[in-house]
Design a protein around this motif. Structure first.
Motif, PDB file in Angstrom:
ATOM      1  N   SER A   1      20.021 -20.745  -1.394  1.00 44.82           N
ATOM      2  CA  SER A   1      19.515 -21.407  -2.599  1.00 44.82           C
ATOM      3  C   SER A   1      18.748 -20.459  -3.508  1.00 44.82           C
ATOM      4  O   SER A   1      18.226 -20.885  -4.547  1.00 44.82           O
ATOM      5  CB  SER A   1      18.600 -22.573  -2.207  1.00 44.82           C
ATOM      6  N   TYR A   2      18.674 -19.192  -3.119  1.00 39.50           N
ATOM      7  CA  TYR A   2      17.895 -18.205  -3.864  1.00 39.50           C
ATOM      8  C   TYR A   2      18.644 -16.878  -3.924  1.00 39.50           C
ATOM      9  O   TYR A   2      19.545 -16.613  -3.124  1.00 39.50           O
ATOM     10  CB  TYR A   2      16.551 -17.961  -3.186  1.00 39.50           C
ATOM     11  N   CYS A   3      18.208 -16.059  -4.868  1.00 35.49           N
ATOM     12  CA  CYS A   3      18.565 -14.648  -4.812  1.00 35.49           C
ATOM     13  C   CYS A   3      17.657 -14.002  -3.784  1.00 35.49           C
ATOM     14  O   CYS A   3      16.430 -14.201  -3.815  1.00 35.49           O
ATOM     15  CB  CYS A   3      18.370 -13.995  -6.180  1.00 35.49           C
ATOM     16  N   ILE A   4      18.227 -13.217  -2.889  1.00 33.91           N
ATOM     17  CA  ILE A   4      17.452 -12.451  -1.918  1.00 33.91           C
ATOM     18  C   ILE A   4      17.638 -10.976  -2.232  1.00 33.91           C
ATOM     19  O   ILE A   4      18.772 -10.510  -2.400  1.00 33.91           O
ATOM     20  CB  ILE A   4      17.895 -12.723  -0.477  1.00 33.91           C
ATOM     21  N   GLY A   5      16.548 -10.282  -2.311  1.00 30.15           N
ATOM     22  CA  GLY A   5      16.603  -8.863  -2.620  1.00 30.15           C
ATOM     23  C   GLY A   5      15.988  -8.013  -1.531  1.00 30.15           C
ATOM     24  O   GLY A   5      15.035  -8.417  -0.877  1.00 30.15           O
ATOM     25  N   TRP A   6      16.559  -6.834  -1.370  1.00 32.25           N
ATOM     26  CA  TRP A   6      15.958  -5.791  -0.542  1.00 32.25           C
ATOM     27  C   TRP A   6      15.386  -4.740  -1.473  1.00 32.25           C
ATOM     28  O   TRP A   6      16.052  -4.307  -2.425  1.00 32.25           O
ATOM     29  CB  TRP A   6      16.999  -5.153   0.377  1.00 32.25           C
ATOM     30  N   PHE A   7      14.177  -4.309  -1.171  1.00 35.14           N
ATOM     31  CA  PHE A   7      13.470  -3.315  -1.968  1.00 35.14           C
ATOM     32  C   PHE A   7      12.879  -2.273  -1.026  1.00 35.14           C
ATOM     33  O   PHE A   7      12.741  -2.518   0.172  1.00 35.14           O
ATOM     34  CB  PHE A   7      12.345  -3.978  -2.773  1.00 35.14           C
ATOM     35  N   ARG A   8      12.515  -1.144  -1.587  1.00 32.80           N
ATOM     36  CA  ARG A   8      11.858  -0.136  -0.764  1.00 32.80           C
ATOM     37  C   ARG A   8      10.781   0.566  -1.584  1.00 32.80           C
ATOM     38  O   ARG A   8      10.858   0.619  -2.806  1.00 32.80           O
ATOM     39  CB  ARG A   8      12.863   0.888  -0.232  1.00 32.80           C
ATOM     40  N   GLN A   9       9.810   1.078  -0.865  1.00 32.84           N
ATOM     41  CA  GLN A   9       8.739   1.822  -1.516  1.00 32.84           C
ATOM     42  C   GLN A   9       8.328   2.978  -0.628  1.00 32.84           C
ATOM     43  O   GLN A   9       7.941   2.783   0.529  1.00 32.84           O
ATOM     44  CB  GLN A   9       7.540   0.917  -1.796  1.00 32.84           C
ATOM     45  N   ALA A  10       8.447   4.163  -1.190  1.00 33.25           N
ATOM     46  CA  ALA A  10       8.012   5.374  -0.512  1.00 33.25           C
ATOM     47  C   ALA A  10       6.596   5.699  -0.968  1.00 33.25           C
ATOM     48  O   ALA A  10       6.182   5.303  -2.057  1.00 33.25           O
ATOM     49  CB  ALA A  10       8.954   6.513  -0.827  1.00 33.25           C
ATOM     50  N   PRO A  11       5.833   6.428  -0.171  1.00 31.93           N
ATOM     51  CA  PRO A  11       4.464   6.779  -0.548  1.00 31.93           C
ATOM     52  C   PRO A  11       4.415   7.473  -1.905  1.00 31.93           C
ATOM     53  O   PRO A  11       5.185   8.409  -2.164  1.00 31.93           O
ATOM     54  CB  PRO A  11       4.024   7.720   0.574  1.00 31.93           C
ATOM     55  N   GLY A  12       3.545   6.993  -2.771  1.00 28.55           N
ATOM     56  CA  GLY A  12       3.382   7.598  -4.076  1.00 28.55           C
ATOM     57  C   GLY A  12       4.439   7.234  -5.089  1.00 28.55           C
ATOM     58  O   GLY A  12       4.429   7.746  -6.214  1.00 28.55           O
ATOM     59  N   LYS A  13       5.362   6.361  -4.704  1.00 27.66           N
ATOM     60  CA  LYS A  13       6.443   5.971  -5.625  1.00 27.66           C
ATOM     61  C   LYS A  13       6.400   4.478  -5.892  1.00 27.66           C
ATOM     62  O   LYS A  13       5.836   3.706  -5.125  1.00 27.66           O
ATOM     63  CB  LYS A  13       7.803   6.367  -5.042  1.00 27.66           C
ATOM     64  N   GLU A  14       7.037   4.089  -6.983  1.00 26.91           N
ATOM     65  CA  GLU A  14       7.118   2.667  -7.314  1.00 26.91           C
ATOM     66  C   GLU A  14       8.139   1.967  -6.416  1.00 26.91           C
ATOM     67  O   GLU A  14       9.045   2.599  -5.873  1.00 26.91           O
ATOM     68  CB  GLU A  14       7.516   2.498  -8.780  1.00 26.91           C
ATOM     69  N   ARG A  15       7.950   0.653  -6.310  1.00 23.28           N
ATOM     70  CA  ARG A  15       8.914  -0.135  -5.546  1.00 23.28           C
ATOM     71  C   ARG A  15      10.273  -0.094  -6.242  1.00 23.28           C
ATOM     72  O   ARG A  15      10.363  -0.248  -7.461  1.00 23.28           O
ATOM     73  CB  ARG A  15       8.417  -1.573  -5.413  1.00 23.28           C
TER      74      ARG A  15
END
Length: 121
Positions: free
Chosen positions: A31-45
């Motif tokens: 019923s939703y959009c599901i997203g995968w994201f990542r964030q490395a140290p010092g970087k934006e998501r």
């Protein structure tokens, strides 16, 4: 209670594979959009992959051809299969939901605590 729990991270060598899981509770993933994201140290998501309610998928340029998002509706779980991993894939990986697959990570809600992926050269 709405919740997502990521799992499956770990340490692998360059060229290896991992499969991440995003187990949802309190709502139906289809019923939703599901997203995968990542964030490395010092970087934006960074957006990695998304799956629309319809099942349509989209990938970030840096992972196209290597990562694959899928879902098991019966298990209410979304997966991220990651192949040909590179050191630059090292990051904390998160999943989240939104009504549609917005281009902005800031629109997504109900983030999990993340699962760490570390790729060594």
């Amino acid at each position: 209670q709405v919740q997502v729990v990521e799992s499956g991270g770990g340490s692998v060598q360059s060229g290896g594979s991992l499969r991440l899981s995003c187990a949802a509770s309190g709502f139906v993933i289809s019923s939703y959009c599901i997203g995968w994201f990542r964030q490395a140290p010092g970087k934006e998501r960074e957006g990695v992959a998304t799956m629309e309610r319809s099942g349509t998928t989209r990938y970030g340029d840096s992972v196209k051809g290597r990562f694959s998002i899928s879902r098991d509706i019966a298990e209410n779980t979304v997966y991220l299969q990651m192949n040909s991993l590179k050191p630059e894939d090292t990051a904390m990986y998160y999943c989240a939901r939104y009504w549609y697959c917005s281009d902005s990570a800031r629109d997504f809600r109900d983030w999990g605590q993340g699962t760490q992926v570390t790729v060594s050269s």
